[in-house]
Design a protein around this motif. Structure first.
Motif, PDB file in Angstrom:
ATOM      1  N   GLU A   4       0.812  -1.207   0.000  1.00  0.00           N
ATOM      2  CA  GLU A   4       0.000   0.000   0.000  1.00  0.00           C
ATOM      3  C   GLU A   4       0.855   1.270   0.000  1.00  0.00           C
ATOM      4  O   GLU A   4       0.486   2.288  -0.606  1.00  0.00           O
ATOM      5  CB  GLU A   4      -0.977   0.012   1.183  1.00  0.00           C
ATOM      6  CG  GLU A   4      -0.356  -0.188   2.550  1.00  0.00           C
ATOM      7  CD  GLU A   4      -0.364  -1.639   2.996  1.00  0.00           C
ATOM      8  OE1 GLU A   4      -0.712  -1.885   4.158  1.00  0.00           O
ATOM      9  OE2 GLU A   4      -0.011  -2.508   2.170  1.00  0.00           O
ATOM     10  N   SER A   5       2.020   1.208   0.635  1.00  0.00           N
ATOM     11  CA  SER A   5       2.931   2.354   0.649  1.00  0.00           C
ATOM     12  C   SER A   5       3.552   2.580  -0.733  1.00  0.00           C
ATOM     13  O   SER A   5       3.683   3.717  -1.186  1.00  0.00           O
ATOM     14  CB  SER A   5       4.030   2.144   1.700  1.00  0.00           C
ATOM     15  OG  SER A   5       3.474   2.071   2.993  1.00  0.00           O
ATOM     16  N   SER A   9       2.940   6.005  -2.928  1.00  0.00           N
ATOM     17  CA  SER A   9       4.078   6.768  -3.446  1.00  0.00           C
ATOM     18  C   SER A   9       3.991   6.889  -4.969  1.00  0.00           C
ATOM     19  O   SER A   9       4.223   7.972  -5.534  1.00  0.00           O
ATOM     20  CB  SER A   9       5.390   6.094  -3.042  1.00  0.00           C
ATOM     21  OG  SER A   9       6.499   6.820  -3.516  1.00  0.00           O
ATOM     22  N   ARG A  10       3.650   5.799  -5.614  1.00  0.00           N
ATOM     23  CA  ARG A  10       3.519   5.814  -7.079  1.00  0.00           C
ATOM     24  C   ARG A  10       2.387   6.741  -7.510  1.00  0.00           C
ATOM     25  O   ARG A  10       2.517   7.457  -8.517  1.00  0.00           O
ATOM     26  CB  ARG A  10       3.268   4.388  -7.597  1.00  0.00           C
ATOM     27  CG  ARG A  10       2.974   4.308  -9.090  1.00  0.00           C
ATOM     28  CD  ARG A  10       4.137   4.791  -9.927  1.00  0.00           C
ATOM     29  NE  ARG A  10       3.820   4.792 -11.351  1.00  0.00           N
ATOM     30  CZ  ARG A  10       3.992   5.823 -12.159  1.00  0.00           C
ATOM     31  NH1 ARG A  10       4.507   6.964 -11.712  1.00  0.00           N
ATOM     32  NH2 ARG A  10       3.669   5.736 -13.439  1.00  0.00           N
ATOM     33  N   LEU A  58      -3.426   2.973 -11.728  1.00  0.00           N
ATOM     34  CA  LEU A  58      -2.663   2.585 -10.537  1.00  0.00           C
ATOM     35  C   LEU A  58      -2.979   1.144 -10.144  1.00  0.00           C
ATOM     36  O   LEU A  58      -2.061   0.343  -9.869  1.00  0.00           O
ATOM     37  CB  LEU A  58      -3.003   3.522  -9.369  1.00  0.00           C
ATOM     38  CG  LEU A  58      -2.309   3.216  -8.044  1.00  0.00           C
ATOM     39  CD1 LEU A  58      -0.827   3.579  -8.114  1.00  0.00           C
ATOM     40  CD2 LEU A  58      -2.987   3.969  -6.889  1.00  0.00           C
ATOM     41  N   ALA A  59      -4.259   0.790 -10.122  1.00  0.00           N
ATOM     42  CA  ALA A  59      -4.663  -0.570  -9.766  1.00  0.00           C
ATOM     43  C   ALA A  59      -4.076  -1.593 -10.734  1.00  0.00           C
ATOM     44  O   ALA A  59      -3.543  -2.637 -10.306  1.00  0.00           O
ATOM     45  CB  ALA A  59      -6.191  -0.666  -9.753  1.00  0.00           C
ATOM     46  N   ILE A  66      -9.993  -2.056  -7.680  1.00  0.00           N
ATOM     47  CA  ILE A  66     -10.762  -1.028  -6.970  1.00  0.00           C
ATOM     48  C   ILE A  66     -11.984  -1.728  -6.393  1.00  0.00           C
ATOM     49  O   ILE A  66     -12.840  -2.195  -7.134  1.00  0.00           O
ATOM     50  CB  ILE A  66     -11.194   0.109  -7.917  1.00  0.00           C
ATOM     51  CG1 ILE A  66      -9.974   0.753  -8.574  1.00  0.00           C
ATOM     52  CG2 ILE A  66     -11.999   1.157  -7.145  1.00  0.00           C
ATOM     53  CD1 ILE A  66     -10.321   1.738  -9.682  1.00  0.00           C
ATOM     54  N   THR A  67     -12.039  -1.840  -5.086  1.00  0.00           N
ATOM     55  CA  THR A  67     -13.164  -2.549  -4.468  1.00  0.00           C
ATOM     56  C   THR A  67     -14.337  -1.627  -4.158  1.00  0.00           C
ATOM     57  O   THR A  67     -15.474  -2.095  -4.072  1.00  0.00           O
ATOM     58  CB  THR A  67     -12.729  -3.270  -3.185  1.00  0.00           C
ATOM     59  OG1 THR A  67     -12.061  -2.356  -2.315  1.00  0.00           O
ATOM     60  CG2 THR A  67     -11.801  -4.431  -3.515  1.00  0.00           C
TER      61      THR A  67
END
Length: 367
Positions: A4-5, A9-10, A58-59, A66-67
């Motif tokens: 998740e970090s 950051s991305r 991103l996902a 994406i939930t």
């Protein structure tokens, strides 16, 4: 660095690459390495209109889903991401807003105010102290809570430069409210907040009124109507039925599953109806409404209820789509928690995907 970090950051880098105008409004000190809460991001309206595309990219880049996409206010939207095969708690919730608003309190802090004198911090941007201080105080007044931890955060921002409080608060609040809030911060006496709460709430409403003209209010009302329609068409929650002979054992299984996926949803409800008839009676309040308002709903059912599948009531409930979105019939075989977790998250991700890039949504205006 945790997944998740790395993702957060991305995402900051992606915003920088497209030259988005944004800042992370609070709880950012240890980000992106440590994410203590949802990530509150003030963002320009053009970039806000690209969020479906940006978050989807991103996902895909990190092979997660994406939930939930939660359009929860005027120019406010949250995205929750999660791997489908998670074996432990995972939480990455990105909250975006153009102007900071609360329910019934539109435009408490315009975007232009939030990004004024913003500063770079690591690979992202944060607000100036004279902006963040009144932002924190507005949130506390709106939510009706204030604690010593909040005061400590503000004191760490101003570093005993109380002129920051004067500059920040008086740019937002009237003099009387500003003085009360300054006394609260200087003394650390939380009772000042409680004793003056009604007055501070009225002062907050005055800020909203000052910042909203007739055009803004009409747009606000229109989009609240569109948002309500969108939420009904695309419920953000999920109902999951577990059917077994042992409700107590199944409840423990549900708890084990929820330990893994609670971060992938915004809230949880639990019901234990004794029959299909009872489930039909509680459906609107205890199942459908929580789904519309972003919760996952666990339904713990006795196996004997399956005998009602051939009844007219069951056929009617099926026709009216009152039956659960997902159901598992439990037996005495070994329970595969990992499989249930994956199937629930996969189903939810599929449902959420249908709501992305919809013309009704303000986050799908540009690519």
């Amino acid at each position: 660095m945790k997944l998740e970090s790395k993702m957060l950051s991305r995402f900051f880098n992606k915003l920088n690459e497209i030259e988005a105008n944004y800042c992370v409004m609070n709880n950012y000190i240890n980000m992106p390495e440590v994410i203590p809460s949802d990530v509150d991001i003030a963002i320009d309206k053009t970039s806000f209109g690209k969020l479906d595309q940006l978050v989807t990219e991103l996902a895909n880049e990190f092979s997660v889903s994406i939930t939930q996409k939660i359009w929860h206010g005027f120019n406010k939207c949250a995205f929750i991401l999660s791997p489908l095969d998670t074996e432990k708690y995972f939480w990455l919730q990105l909250d975006f807003f153009v102007d900071f608003s609360g329910k019934g309190f539109p435009n408490l802090m315009p975007f232009s105010t939030m990004i004024k004198n913003k500063a770079q911090y690591k690979n992202f941007y944060i607000p100036a102290p004279e902006v963040e201080v009144p932002f924190i105080l507005q949130r506390r007044i709106f939510k009706g809570d204030a604690s010593h931890a909040h005061i400590k955060t503000i004191r760490s921002l101003i570093k005993d430069d109380f002129d920051i409080i004067n500059r920040g608060n008086r740019a937002i609040f009237d003099k009387e409210a500003s003085d009360i809030l300054k006394d609260l911060i200087v003394s650390g006496d939380i009772s000042l907040f409680d004793e003056n709460y009604s007055f501070l709430r009225k002062a907050l409403k005055s800020v909203s009124n000052k910042n909203t003209n007739m055009s803004y209010r009409l747009e606000y009302i229109l989009f609240q109507f569109i948002r309500a329609l969108y939420r009904i068409i695309y419920p953000t929650g999920l109902s999951i039925a577990f059917v077994s002979n042992d409700l107590e054992r199944t409840k423990k299984i549900i708890d084990s599953i929820d330990e893994r996926i609670s971060g992938s949803f915004h809230g949880t409800s639990y019901v234990e109806p004794e029959s299909l008839r009872q489930l039909s009676k509680m459906h609107l309040k205890s199942v459908l409404w929580p789904k519309i308002t972003k919760r996952k709903v666990y339904i713990n059912l006795q196996l004997s209820i399956l005998r009602e599948k051939n009844t007219l009531l069951y056929k009617l409930l099926t026709y009216l789509k009152v039956t659960p979105d997902l159901d598992f019939v439990m037996d005495d075989m070994t329970i595969d928690i990992k499989m249930y977790t994956y199937l629930i998250l996969k189903k939810q991700a599929q449902r959420t995907k249908r709501s992305l890039f919809n013309s009704l949504s303000p986050t799908a205006k540009f690519k």
